[in-house]
Design a protein around this motif. Structure first.
Motif, short mmCIF file in Angstrom:
data_model
loop_
_atom_site.label_atom_id
_atom_site.label_comp_id
_atom_site.label_asym_id
_atom_site.label_seq_id
_atom_site.Cartn_x
_atom_site.Cartn_y
_atom_site.Cartn_z
N SER A 82 0.81 -1.21 0.00
CA SER A 82 0.00 0.00 0.00
C SER A 82 0.84 1.26 0.00
CB SER A 82 -0.92 0.00 1.23
OG SER A 82 -0.16 -0.07 2.42
N GLU A 83 2.15 1.15 0.28
CA GLU A 83 3.00 2.33 0.33
C GLU A 83 3.17 2.95 -1.05
OE1 GLU A 83 6.72 1.69 2.24
OE2 GLU A 83 5.86 0.44 3.80
N VAL A 84 3.20 2.13 -2.08
CA VAL A 84 3.39 2.67 -3.42
C VAL A 84 2.66 1.79 -4.43
CG1 VAL A 84 5.59 1.43 -3.64
CG2 VAL A 84 5.10 3.34 -5.17
N ASN A 85 1.88 2.42 -5.27
CA ASN A 85 1.16 1.71 -6.31
C ASN A 85 1.96 1.86 -7.60
OD1 ASN A 85 -0.66 0.57 -8.08
ND2 ASN A 85 -2.13 2.25 -7.98
N GLY A 189 -0.87 11.16 -9.53
CA GLY A 189 -2.11 11.36 -8.79
C GLY A 189 -2.87 10.06 -8.66
N ARG A 190 -3.97 10.10 -7.92
CA ARG A 190 -4.80 8.91 -7.63
C ARG A 190 -3.98 7.78 -7.02
NH1 ARG A 190 -9.49 8.11 -12.32
NH2 ARG A 190 -10.21 10.27 -12.33
N GLY A 191 -2.90 8.12 -6.34
CA GLY A 191 -2.07 7.11 -5.71
C GLY A 191 -1.23 6.31 -6.67
N ALA A 192 -1.15 6.74 -7.94
CA ALA A 192 -0.46 5.96 -8.97
C ALA A 192 0.93 6.51 -9.23
CB ALA A 192 -1.27 5.97 -10.26
N SER A 193 1.94 5.66 -9.05
CA SER A 193 3.31 6.00 -9.41
C SER A 193 3.70 5.13 -10.60
CB SER A 193 4.26 5.73 -8.23
OG SER A 193 3.98 6.59 -7.14
N GLY A 194 4.16 5.76 -11.65
CA GLY A 194 4.52 5.01 -12.84
C GLY A 194 3.37 4.91 -13.82
N ILE A 195 3.72 4.77 -15.09
CA ILE A 195 2.72 4.86 -16.15
C ILE A 195 1.76 3.67 -16.17
CG2 ILE A 195 4.21 3.78 -17.89
CD1 ILE A 195 2.96 5.85 -19.89
N GLN A 200 -3.99 2.29 -15.49
CA GLN A 200 -5.08 1.57 -14.83
C GLN A 200 -5.97 2.52 -14.02
OE1 GLN A 200 -6.26 -1.44 -14.81
NE2 GLN A 200 -4.74 -2.54 -16.03
N ALA A 201 -5.34 3.46 -13.33
CA ALA A 201 -6.09 4.36 -12.45
C ALA A 201 -7.01 5.29 -13.23
CB ALA A 201 -5.13 5.18 -11.59
N TYR A 202 -6.58 5.76 -14.40
CA TYR A 202 -7.35 6.76 -15.14
C TYR A 202 -8.18 6.19 -16.28
CZ TYR A 202 -5.00 10.46 -12.56
OH TYR A 202 -4.57 11.29 -11.55
N TYR A 203 -7.70 5.09 -16.88
CA TYR A 203 -8.43 4.55 -18.04
C TYR A 203 -8.74 3.06 -17.94
CZ TYR A 203 -7.56 9.05 -20.18
OH TYR A 203 -7.54 10.41 -20.44
N GLY A 204 -8.32 2.41 -16.86
CA GLY A 204 -8.64 1.00 -16.67
C GLY A 204 -8.00 0.08 -17.68
N VAL A 205 -6.86 0.49 -18.26
CA VAL A 205 -6.16 -0.33 -19.24
C VAL A 205 -4.70 -0.43 -18.84
CG1 VAL A 205 -7.72 0.36 -21.11
CG2 VAL A 205 -5.59 1.63 -20.75
N LEU A 222 0.85 15.70 -15.36
CA LEU A 222 2.01 15.77 -14.49
C LEU A 222 2.30 17.18 -13.96
CD1 LEU A 222 4.47 13.37 -16.35
CD2 LEU A 222 2.93 12.88 -14.45
N GLN A 223 1.86 18.20 -14.67
CA GLN A 223 2.12 19.56 -14.21
C GLN A 223 1.41 19.86 -12.90
OE1 GLN A 223 0.68 23.13 -16.48
NE2 GLN A 223 2.88 23.44 -16.80
N ALA A 224 0.24 19.28 -12.69
CA ALA A 224 -0.51 19.50 -11.46
C ALA A 224 -1.50 18.35 -11.28
CB ALA A 224 -1.25 20.82 -11.51
N PRO A 225 -1.03 17.17 -10.79
CA PRO A 225 -1.88 15.98 -10.73
C PRO A 225 -3.21 16.18 -10.00
CG PRO A 225 0.40 15.40 -10.32
CD PRO A 225 0.34 16.90 -10.34
N SER A 226 -3.19 16.84 -8.88
CA SER A 226 -4.44 17.03 -8.13
C SER A 226 -5.36 18.02 -8.84
CB SER A 226 -4.13 17.54 -6.72
OG SER A 226 -3.40 16.59 -5.99
N GLN A 227 -4.82 19.11 -9.30
CA GLN A 227 -5.62 20.15 -9.93
C GLN A 227 -6.18 19.70 -11.27
OE1 GLN A 227 -3.42 23.75 -10.64
NE2 GLN A 227 -5.17 24.88 -11.48
N TYR A 228 -5.44 18.83 -11.97
CA TYR A 228 -5.83 18.44 -13.32
C TYR A 228 -6.56 17.09 -13.39
CZ TYR A 228 -2.90 22.20 -15.23
OH TYR A 228 -2.36 23.43 -15.55
N ASP A 229 -6.76 16.42 -12.25
CA ASP A 229 -7.54 15.18 -12.25
C ASP A 229 -8.99 15.52 -12.59
OD1 ASP A 229 -9.00 12.88 -11.75
OD2 ASP A 229 -7.94 12.39 -9.91
#
Length: 741
Positions: A82-85, A189-195, A200-205, A222-229
């Motif tokens: 759970s520390e890193v997705n 963002g969304r707890g996701a590190s790495g492409i 999976q987090a944004y498009y389920g693929v 990437l410029q602003a993960p929270s603001q741009y989600d």
């Protein structure tokens, strides 16, 4: 000239003298000399810094990954750590257009530059010194260095190290490797590190399935993960990220990576709504634990697992798994009052379901939930399997061509003395087991003894075969406990085993004597190493004739015997019930031609430290037994798992024959030829009916008060007594300690 004029004249001379001194001090020559001196000093300092700072090892956080667990159909079951997705993928997996989208968004000159942006770095240093905080402008190489080698702290020292290490990395590392490292370490963002996690987090693929438009959104993000989600963005944030997405695509056109016509057709790819990452609650934790344990048995260490990066596909069938949970809830949990009943609060259910043709574990029930009850009831080995062991006694008798004390070859029609509390004959260890409800049976056949689970018959059969030979057969078939005593009492399942183990043992019978080893891991893949999956089917450990004869006997247990709660016309079934010492565990292990499943209930104290307690009174049903809740759970699950039923039938060959086909893997030594059983099997030579003396032998159980349910008396007439249950008692126990069916 007056005094005033003189003073004014002196002042003018002084000012002229001072001005000339300043001009002499700040000449262009001196200014240029100072500037070049400072430059040389700076270059010298930078050279010293360049020589001093080495490229460090990667930081631990950058190397951490999730382990990904999937159902057999490839759908996601869980992510660990759970520390890193994060799930690191090779750059070749990421479509080229998606790679270009990130370069276009973050660093158009990436493929041409030296890995640093001096202006951006200088601006970052000044902003840090002035307290303005984070400032953009770093290259992809610099961001990769910050994420992979350094930390996220905002200090001048870190910025200078970043600059030096970026120059060195750019000189020593291929651009594609730098880009791969960047894509796999940056946070989306969304707890996701790495492409991969981001896809999976944004498009389920998976990352390999991203299209150009989706890749441009992730790059813009990437410029602003929270603001741009998109799911959480304000109207202003949505406007900005769409502009950033367009900017990225336009840069791709400028760089020749995207055709303008294709660009004009693109629409903004609205990402999926966020979903909570699957945790370890419910059955998930039990499934993951079982998979990890199997990987460890195959040589994968804890350190390898903790480092992450594994994609583990389980043999678990998603539909069958859901059905098993539903069946336990419907047939057991819905009838328990865990809050108000002390007995119900102690009940623990476990189950393992196996494909007998492959050994694949297709469903597993570990308990009420892995975050509530940490021990998996499917794999725990601290309870006895009770009379589910009796079929193994018969299998060993058939394998060894064993005979009764009268010399009659043991088969399904062999007649034994069924007197309750009858002392065994031919053993140095005294044993006088009581039958369930202390019922004595008049000359029952082996088939009847299996139906009614008659203790006195199978205790004598152990002596006839030899406890050592029975143990050898049991170990070969998959019983895990190698230390159980070779005494007549082993007929009552006095060793330890799990539902996982017993499902494998019965699957071996189902598979006509070929050894079945339950296996839950279908594949386990990692970028740096591999794991050889377990072969679930081995060699012939008992002959087909022996296995099929036992199956034939067990079909009647389900049809008319102690397991008839599982009987239905929807499928062929064979199985055995069992209730262990002091009613602490109740079992039903059975199989169809397509599915083998072991279900058990365990009485576990709710006090600190646990401990085994009686199941008597569970759901106000009197004495617990394998033919009750376990059989009903088994029947409900099997019916659903088989889609409402099955036309498959048992293909039984050589039933009731005494001959055995000996192979190298057959555990006991078997004579090459053994005579056929006589047409009229004889009763054993000694069949006393006397009860043990008041001072009990070291293994003499007695009955508990039965609850009423239809059964059969020795004469064959219906009565209102309970199904016959076996009873056992380990050495040293007093009579009356337990009943076993």
């Amino acid at each position: 000239m007056g005094r005033a004029d003189a003073r004014r004249a002196q002042g003018r001379e002084a000012r002229r003298a001072g001005s000339g001194g300043t001009r002499r001090l700040f000449t262009w020559r001196r200014i240029l000399g100072t500037f070049f001196g400072l430059c040389l000093l700076g270059l010298g300092a930078f050279a010293a810094l360049y020589a001093y700072v080495d490229v460090p090892a990667a930081n631990a956080q950058a190397q951490k990954q999730s382990n990904v667990y999937k159902y057999s159909d490839g759908t996601l079951l869980a992510r660990s750590n759970s520390e890193v997705n994060r799930e690191i993928v090779d750059l070749g997996v990421v479509p080229k257009s998606v790679q270009h989208a990130f370069v276009a968004a973050e660093n158009k000159s990436f493929y041409r530059d030296q890995g640093v942006d001096l202006k951006g770095t200088a601006r970052g240093v000044l902003n840090t010194l002035s307290g303005k905080g984070k400032q953009g402008g770093s290259t992809i190489t610099q961001q990769y260095v910050k994420n992979y080698y350094l930390t996220q702290e905002q200090t001048v020292t870190r910025k200078l190290k970043e600059l030096v290490i970026s120059l060195k990395v750019d000189r020593s590392t291929k651009k594609d490797d730098i880009l791969a490292g960047y894509l796999n370490t940056v946070y989306y963002g969304r707890g996701a590190s790495g492409i991969q996690a981001a896809a999976q987090a944004y498009y389920g693929v998976d990352a390999k399935d991203l299209d150009t438009s989706q890749g441009a959104y992730l790059a813009a993000l990437l410029q602003a993960p929270s603001q741009y989600d998109w799911a959480n963005a304000t109207p202003s944030g949505k406007k900005l990220v769409k502009e950033r997405w367009g900017y990225t695509l336009d840069n791709m056109v400028d760089e020749g990576w995207l055709d303008q016509t294709e660009r004009d057709k693109m629409t903004f790819p609205v990402p999926d709504s966020p979903k909570a990452a699957p945790g370890m609650e419910g059955q998930t934790g039990y499934l993951v634990e079982a998979a990890n344990d199997e990987m460890k048995r195959q040589g994968i260490t804890d350190e390898m697992l903790d480092a992450g990066g594994w994609t583990v596909t389980l043999n678990i069938d998603k539909k069958k798994q859901k059905q098993l949970v539903k069946s336990v809830d419907r047939e057991l949990e819905s009838q328990l009052d865990r809050k108000n009943s002390k007995v119900d609060a102690t009940v623990q259910a476990g189950a393992t379901s196996v494909d007998p043709k492959t050994g694949k574990v297709v469903a597993l029930y570990g308990g009420v939930g892995a975050t509530e009850h940490y021990i998996s009831n499917a794999t725990r080995r601290d309870y006895q399997p009770a009379s589910t062991f009796k079929p193994l006694v018969l299998a060993s008798a058939l394998e060894n061509g064993s005979t009764t004390q009268d010399g009659d070859l043991i088969g399904l029609d062999t007649v034994y003395d069924g007197t309750s509390k009858r002392p065994v004959v031919g053993s140095d260890i005294p044993f006088s087991p009581q039958n369930e409800d202390d019922i004595s049976y008049d000359d029952p056949t082996v088939r009847t003894a299996m139906d009614k689970s008659i203790n006195s018959v199978f205790a004598q059969m152990v002596v006839d075969v030899g406890p050592a030979a029975v143990k050898k057969t049991a170990l070969a078939m998959g019983v895990p406990d190698k230390n159980f005593p070779e005494t007549p009492s082993l007929t009552l399942g006095t060793m330890n085993a799990s539902t996982w183990d017993m499902a494998g043992v019965y699957a071996t019978l189902d598979n006509h004597g070929k050894k079945v080893t339950p296996t839950i891991v279908k594949t386990a893949e990692h970028r740096d190493r591999t794991m050889e999956p377990v072969d679930g089917v081995g060699g012939q450990v008992i002959s087909r004739a022996s296995a099929d004869t036992v199956t034939d006997a067990l079909t009647e247990v389900v049809d008319i015997g102690s397991g008839r709660e599982a009987d239905t016309s929807a499928y062929d079934a064979a199985g055995k019930t069992g209730t262990s010492e002091n009613n602490k565990a109740a079992w039903f292990t059975a199989y169809t031609p397509e599915l083998t499943t072991a279900v058990a209930l365990f009485g576990e104290s709710t006090a600190d430290g646990g401990g085994q307690v009686s199941l008597t009174g569970t759901a106000n049903s009197g004495r617990a037994n394998g033919g009750g809740f376990p059989a009903r759970i088994w029947a409900d699950y099997t019916l659903g798992a088989l889609g409402g039923g099955s036309d498959a039938t048992f293909d039984l060959r050589g039933v009731e024959r005494g001959e055995t086909a000996v192979t190298e893997t057959t555990p006991p030594a078997t004579p090459s030829e053994t005579p056929e059983p006589s047409e009229t099997p004889s009763k054993e030579s000694e069949s006393p009916s006397a009860s043990p003396s008041e001072t009990p032998s070291e293994e003499s159980p007695s009955a508990e008060t039965p609850s009423e349910s239809p059964s059969w008396t020795p004469s064959g007439t219906p009565s209102t007594t309970k199904d016959p249950e076996d009873e056992e008692e380990p050495p040293g126990e007093r009579p009356g300690s337990e009943i076993d069916q």
